[in-house]
Design an enzyme around this catalytic site. Structure first.
Site, short mmCIF file in Angstrom:
data_model
loop_
_atom_site.label_atom_id
_atom_site.label_comp_id
_atom_site.label_asym_id
_atom_site.label_seq_id
_atom_site.Cartn_x
_atom_site.Cartn_y
_atom_site.Cartn_z
N SER A 57 35.22 28.19 32.86
CA SER A 57 35.23 29.29 32.01
C SER A 57 36.43 30.60 32.88
O SER A 57 36.12 29.90 34.09
CB SER A 57 33.38 29.95 32.05
N ASP A 99 35.38 31.80 27.72
CA ASP A 99 36.84 33.15 28.27
C ASP A 99 36.56 33.80 27.16
O ASP A 99 36.70 34.72 26.27
CB ASP A 99 38.08 32.65 27.28
N SER A 136 34.96 25.88 27.50
CA SER A 136 35.27 27.35 28.72
C SER A 136 35.26 28.63 27.62
O SER A 136 35.24 28.78 26.96
CB SER A 136 36.35 26.52 28.30
#
Length: 356
Positions: A236, A276, A274
């Site tokens: 991340s 983000d 991930s």
């Protein structure tokens, strides 16, 4: 900062805009950053605190916004932040399983500084962000305590370390050691000179995707390594944006969305696993907590000036990610898992970052 070699020390200059004095998020006046680092064998974790200004942020809120690039994350506080368009606490970064502890500590910190909360006014909206450091850190042990949060808040200064520190202690970026990175850009407009600052907690990507100023450095490193470090991208990134540019919440949201341009230039594909997340705030206007009899005026730039801000945040995000890699150090953590330092590898394999 603090005598660390950063990406520019290797002849790599990202973009065309000037940087601020520290080339850091703290180039925005009033913004400070503090760390607590816990690094001992299977304990590779920590806390990073970002203070948006040096006054009482609950009583003097700032215009703020958040944007989810990919939602595989556990960030706390963005619902109210986006609904009201303001931030009213510092921002705490830590590991995924410590968000509860961090929230409890930040709430206690805010109660101590604001006796009216829960008595004569409403409650408080703590902002907590996380990345998963379980490869290098025994995340199940939950080493983070409330005292660590308090220490990070009290340690906050305008000059701070990057790389394997604070919340970045156990993070992995592009299959190498990642962590904390920062950068800034100066924006010269007709109405004045302003600054865009970015801080990242980097924990994403695979080595073969890594690009430095457009050059396929990761692929060259991968082909040079005797022991490969390639693995599925499960990480991340948290991107914290500060600016003194006078903007509305809507304009700020447009700006922070463009952080993805800098992220992608380092090689990110914004993978499935991930988380983000971008959180941004502007120090240009303070919003009082208490109601007044007068309308509150918010200054904002013209839409035609937005392109410079878009460029600034892209450049600063790209450089912040690269700084998080260059300043990180080699770590051996949980179960002997390890990740090498980017700087050690490019020196070991005699890789010139300016000539790939």
């Amino acid at each position: 900062m603090l005598d660390q070699k950063r990406i520019r020390d290797f002849g790599v200059n990202i973009g065309c805009l000037e940087t601020g004095r520290f080339n850091s998020i703290t180039d925005i006046e009033g913004v400070t950053v503090g760390h607590v680092t816990l690094s001992d064998k299977e304990m590779q974790t920590g806390v990073t605190a970002i203070l948006p200004h040096q006054g009482n942020i609950f009583r003097e809120k700032l215009i703020a916004s958040s944007h989810v690039i990919n939602g595989f994350g556990k960030t706390m506080g963005t619902i109210q932040l986006n609904e009201l368009g303001t931030i009213e606490t510092p921002i705490i970064l830590t590991n995924t399983l410590s968000i509860g502890t961090a929230a409890d500590a930040l709430i206690e910190y805010m109660l101590d500084h604001n006796p009216e909360i829960g008595r004569t006014t409403g409650t408080v909206n703590p902002i907590i962000c996380e990345c998963n450091d379980m490869l290098l850190n025994d995340v199940r042990a939950r080493f983070i305590t409330k005292e660590h949060i308090f220490q990070a808040l009290s340690n906050a200064t305008s000059e701070f370390s990057e790389g394997t520190v604070g919340a970045g202690t156990g993070m992995v970026c592009y299959s190498l050691k990642g962590g904390i990175g920062s950068s800034s850009r100066i924006m010269k407009l007709q109405l004045g000179v302003y600054t865009m600052g970015v801080l990242v907690l980097s924990n994403f990507g695979i080595l073969s995707d890594l690009r430095v100023n457009g050059k396929a450095v990761g692929e060259k490193l991968k082909n040079s390594l005797i022991k490969p470090y390639e693995e599925k991208d499960k990480g991340s990134i948290i991107i914290i944006v500060a600016t003194d540019l006078p903007v509305s919440e809507r304009q700020l949201n447009r700006i922070i969305k463009r952080s993805v341009t800098g992220l992608s230039r380092t090689g990110s594909i914004i993978s499935h696993g991930s988380g983000d997340v971008v959180i941004g705030f502007s120090t240009a206007t303070k919003i009082p907590h208490t109601n007044t009899s007068n309308c509150h005026l918010v200054s904002m730039i013209h839409e035609e000036d937005m392109d410079l801000a878009f460029r600034a945040i892209g450049e600063a995000t790209e450089e912040a990610v690269l700084n998080s890699l260059v300043t990180a150090t080699h770590v051996v953590g949980r179960d002997g898992n390890e990740r090498p330092a980017f700087i050690d590898l490019i020196e070991a394999y005699n890789i010139d970052l300016t000539n790939i």
